[in-house]
Design a protein around this motif. Structure first.
Motif, PDB file in Angstrom:
ATOM      1  N   UNK A 581     -30.780  -3.550  24.976  1.00  0.00           N
ATOM      2  CA  UNK A 581     -29.838  -2.447  25.255  1.00  0.00           C
ATOM      3  C   UNK A 581     -29.209  -2.682  26.617  1.00  0.00           C
ATOM      4  N   UNK A 582     -27.890  -2.543  26.659  1.00  0.00           N
ATOM      5  CA  UNK A 582     -27.173  -2.740  27.926  1.00  0.00           C
ATOM      6  C   UNK A 582     -26.530  -1.420  28.364  1.00  0.00           C
ATOM      7  N   UNK A 583     -26.563  -1.210  29.632  1.00  0.00           N
ATOM      8  CA  UNK A 583     -25.956  -0.016  30.237  1.00  0.00           C
ATOM      9  C   UNK A 583     -24.560  -0.387  30.730  1.00  0.00           C
ATOM     10  N   UNK A 584     -23.592   0.422  30.331  1.00  0.00           N
ATOM     11  CA  UNK A 584     -22.210   0.143  30.706  1.00  0.00           C
ATOM     12  C   UNK A 584     -21.873   0.834  32.027  1.00  0.00           C
ATOM     13  N   UNK A 585     -21.190   0.099  32.885  1.00  0.00           N
ATOM     14  CA  UNK A 585     -20.698   0.658  34.169  1.00  0.00           C
ATOM     15  C   UNK A 585     -19.178   0.764  34.072  1.00  0.00           C
ATOM     16  N   UNK A 586     -18.672   1.969  34.125  1.00  0.00           N
ATOM     17  CA  UNK A 586     -17.253   2.193  33.913  1.00  0.00           C
ATOM     18  C   UNK A 586     -16.511   2.359  35.237  1.00  0.00           C
ATOM     19  N   UNK A 587     -15.247   1.980  35.185  1.00  0.00           N
ATOM     20  CA  UNK A 587     -14.272   2.226  36.248  1.00  0.00           C
ATOM     21  C   UNK A 587     -14.834   1.852  37.622  1.00  0.00           C
ATOM     22  N   UNK A 588     -14.819   2.829  38.524  1.00  0.00           N
ATOM     23  CA  UNK A 588     -15.218   2.543  39.891  1.00  0.00           C
ATOM     24  C   UNK A 588     -16.662   2.125  40.021  1.00  0.00           C
ATOM     25  N   UNK A 590     -18.399   0.298  37.939  1.00  0.00           N
ATOM     26  CA  UNK A 590     -18.498  -1.112  37.613  1.00  0.00           C
ATOM     27  C   UNK A 590     -18.002  -1.994  38.736  1.00  0.00           C
ATOM     28  N   UNK A 591     -16.940  -1.554  39.415  1.00  0.00           N
ATOM     29  CA  UNK A 591     -16.415  -2.350  40.533  1.00  0.00           C
ATOM     30  C   UNK A 591     -17.435  -2.389  41.661  1.00  0.00           C
ATOM     31  N   UNK A 592     -18.038  -1.257  41.973  1.00  0.00           N
ATOM     32  CA  UNK A 592     -19.008  -1.198  43.063  1.00  0.00           C
ATOM     33  C   UNK A 592     -20.295  -1.950  42.708  1.00  0.00           C
ATOM     34  N   UNK A 593     -20.706  -1.849  41.443  1.00  0.00           N
ATOM     35  CA  UNK A 593     -21.945  -2.538  41.025  1.00  0.00           C
ATOM     36  C   UNK A 593     -21.725  -4.025  40.833  1.00  0.00           C
ATOM     37  N   UNK A 594     -20.492  -4.422  40.637  1.00  0.00           N
ATOM     38  CA  UNK A 594     -20.185  -5.833  40.442  1.00  0.00           C
ATOM     39  C   UNK A 594     -20.380  -6.310  39.028  1.00  0.00           C
ATOM     40  N   UNK A 595     -20.719  -5.415  38.125  1.00  0.00           N
ATOM     41  CA  UNK A 595     -20.902  -5.767  36.713  1.00  0.00           C
ATOM     42  C   UNK A 595     -20.339  -4.643  35.856  1.00  0.00           C
TER      43      UNK A 595
END
Length: 641
Positions: A581-588, A590-595
């Motif tokens: 299972x993968x956790x999605x990082x959306x918008x800002x 994802x940019x801050x997390x780098x993924x």
């Protein structure tokens, strides 16, 4: 003699206002050069004489001069070496050097403390009416002494107390001289004028002779009169009062031989005799009255001048010495005078707000965090730093709300003479559909600018408690004060606990739930609903909270409570429940997390700013703290692991 004395007195009076007139201004010149870069002239010095002051500063280079309240000016000067100007008994401006450190000073102009700024090159002329309690601070070029050519001018109330008496006495004597001249002229005319004999009265025999001649119709030579008879007057009448003419007093025989009736006609000269007599009498009366009017006019002219000049200002007349002023300190006459001064005035805040709008607008446009730091600090700056970072990589992401462009609806400055200082304001938008914002500024020290620390949107339908006017301001309270319903340093963590645990939190009874839009948006009920969404069915959501580094800022309300602005961070941690299972990082995030996706999880941190209305300690039982404004923004994100 009167004329000579009047001319002498008038000459002396004119000399009082010309040759011997005192100067129009009082000038005090700085006689020595300052040793330090700063020169301070206090309001007491500027009010050494009455009237509006004019300060002239001359130097070879740029000149900076500012006006501020005494405590603001002294706070900005701080421990720096400076010179203090005062005026001695000889009206000379002298200096007193105040020792201090010689560290480089920041730019004097442009600070938020100043009421006025005067900048120039070579010479600056400042017309000002500086009251006591304010000071003028002058700075030279960096590393150089303050200008030595400083001059202060006051208008001088040029009193000439002898002018009024001299002028009045001179005019009185002039009027007397004219009157004596007229009296002498009249006497002279009477003593040397032509002598005319008075008309004597006609005797009874002469009157009978005249009547007889009239009856007989004997012609009288033109211009002839009877023997011993004086020339007749304009109207022949009986000296004893009879109104009858010679023809009327005959024995009844008609003069013209008729039946005794009046003649049918008279000659033209006889008919017009009464009219001529009336005109002659009028001319005689006017001839007598004209000299009288001329004499009255000659006398009235100086009299009117004397009366008019006696109404001149008091500076032209002697007056009693002014009462001695008391050395006792002035007693306060209003509430404002008994309280500490406000951190800043309405006009100063207007400049601060305009400068903040300009700085934030430019920073948002250029994504320049350094420009934003000119007017932002604390949580407000942290939120924009994150926003600029994500927008620099994705221009489609929304910007944070800007500074409201409408009117200031409420201004509440802190009562203080020290630093740091706090100011709260409610500012609207030109677009009335947008909710008002509460802006909380702080000035950390006298040389720093006010910076926006908190910006929160007022909750709909929530009424702010009553606060003092901008001229009175409000006191601040320490974080551990017992004067409020709950300690301020416990309120932030208590409310964060309520958002995490809801009614199960031990602090739930502290806060009013009704009308709390923030709790409705991110509270326990909203979190439980989020967990039930299908996209998080295979994810584990956990939340935590921590206090922010920024200390809460508060100002007292009218009923003894406080408006408390604070912030804290809330972290949402999403991890997979199963492998694969993968956790999605959306918008800002994802940019801050780098993924964009992670099989270990994403931890997202949000900043929450809250404005509380805190009741006083003596509030009725059951009174609760109310949320009146809030804001939320992304602060950070990272991949778990």
């Amino acid at each position: 003699m009167s004329l000579v004395l009047s001319l002498v007195l008038l000459g002396l009076a004119i000399g009082q206002r010309t040759v011997w007139a005192p100067p129009d201004t009082i000038v005090s010149q700085l006689e020595e050069s300052p040793d330090s870069q700063l020169l301070l002239i206090s309001g007491e010095t500027m009010n050494a004489h009455d009237g509006r002051q004019t300060v002239t500063i001359t130097a070879d280079g740029p000149i900076n001069a500012v006006v501020g309240r005494d405590h603001d000016v002294l706070g900005w000067v701080g421990d720096a070496a400076h010179s203090v100007a005062s005026i001695d008994d000889t009206q000379t401006m002298v200096l007193e050097e105040q020792a201090g450190n010689e560290e480089p000073l920041p730019e004097l102009a442009g600070g938020d403390l100043w009421i006025e700024e005067h900048l120039g090159e070579g010479e600056v002329r400042i017309p000002i009416d500086l009251p006591v309690g304010y000071s003028l601070l002058i700075a030279g070029e960096p590393g150089q002494a303050a200008p030595a050519d400083v001059r202060v001018e006051w208008p001088f109330d040029a009193k000439t107390p002898l002018f009024g008496p001299l002028l009045t006495a001179g005019l009185v004597l002039l009027a007397l001289a004219l009157l004596l001249f007229l009296l002498a002229l009249r006497r002279h005319r009477r003593s040397r004028g032509p002598q005319r004999r008075s008309h004597r009265e006609l005797s009874r025999a002469e009157r009978r002779a005249l009547r007889r001649e009239a009856r007989e119709g004997l012609p009288r030579p033109q211009g002839a009169v009877a023997a011993g008879e004086a020339r007749p007057a304009l109207e022949p009448a009986d000296a004893e009062g009879s109104d009858a003419s010679p023809a009327d007093v005959s024995d009844g025989t008609p003069v013209d031989g008729t039946d005794g009736s009046a003649p049918a006609s008279t000659d033209e000269g006889t008919a017009s005799a009464p009219d001529d007599a009336e005109r002659d009498r009028g001319r005689a009366e006017r001839a007598v009255a004209a000299p009288r009017r001329r004499r009255l006019g000659l006398v009235a002219l100086p009299v009117i001048a004397v009366v008019g000049l006696t109404g001149c200002g008091p500076q032209y007349w002697p007056s009693a010495e002014p009462a001695a002023t008391s050395d006792a300190a002035p007693q306060p006459t209003s509430l404002e005078e008994t309280l500490p001064p406000v951190a800043l005035t309405e006009s100063q805040f207007t400049r601060v707000l305009e400068s903040t709008r300009e700085a934030v607008a430019e920073a948002d446009e250029a994504l320049d965090i350094e420009r934003a730091a000119d007017r932002l600090a604390g949580p407000a700056l942290d939120a924009r730093r994150t926003n600029y970072e994500v927008r620099s990589q994705n221009g489609e992401l929304p910007a944070l709300q800007g500074i409201p462009d409408g009117d200031v609806e409420l201004l509440l400055p802190q009562q203080t003479e020290v630093w740091p200082r706090t100011v709260m304001a409610v500012v609207g938008w030109e677009d009335g559909a947008q909710a008002q914002s509460t802006l909380v500024f702080q000035q950390t020290d006298a040389r720093a600018d006010y910076r926006l620390v908190y910006q929160m949107t007022l909750a709909s339908g929530v009424q702010l408690p009553a606060v003092a006017s901008p001229t009175i301001g409000a006191a601040s309270l320490p974080g551990d004060t017992p004067l409020l319903l709950h300690r301020p340093d416990e309120i932030t963590s208590g409310y964060a606990s309520v958002l995490l645990r809801g009614d199960e939190s031990e602090y739930a009874s502290w806060f009013q739930e009704e009308g709390d839009a923030l709790r409705e948006a991110v509270g326990r009920a909203a979190k439980d609903e989020l967990v039930q969404r299908p996209e998080f069915e295979l994810s584990l959501l956990e939340w935590g909270a921590s206090d922010d580094e920024q200390a809460p800022l508060m100002l007292v309300t009218n009923e003894g409570g406080a408006l408390l602005a604070t912030s804290f961070t809330e972290t949402q941690r999403a991890t997979p429940r199963e492998e694969g299972v993968e956790i999605e990082a959306r918008d800002g995030a994802g940019i801050l997390a780098g993924v964009e996706q992670s099989d270990t999880g994403i931890e997202t941190t949000y900043q929450i700013q809250v404005l509380f209305a805190v009741p006083p300690a003596g509030a009725p039982e059951g009174t609760q703290i109310q949320v009146v404004g809030y804001s939320q923004s992304l602060l950070d994100a990272r991949e778990v692991g």
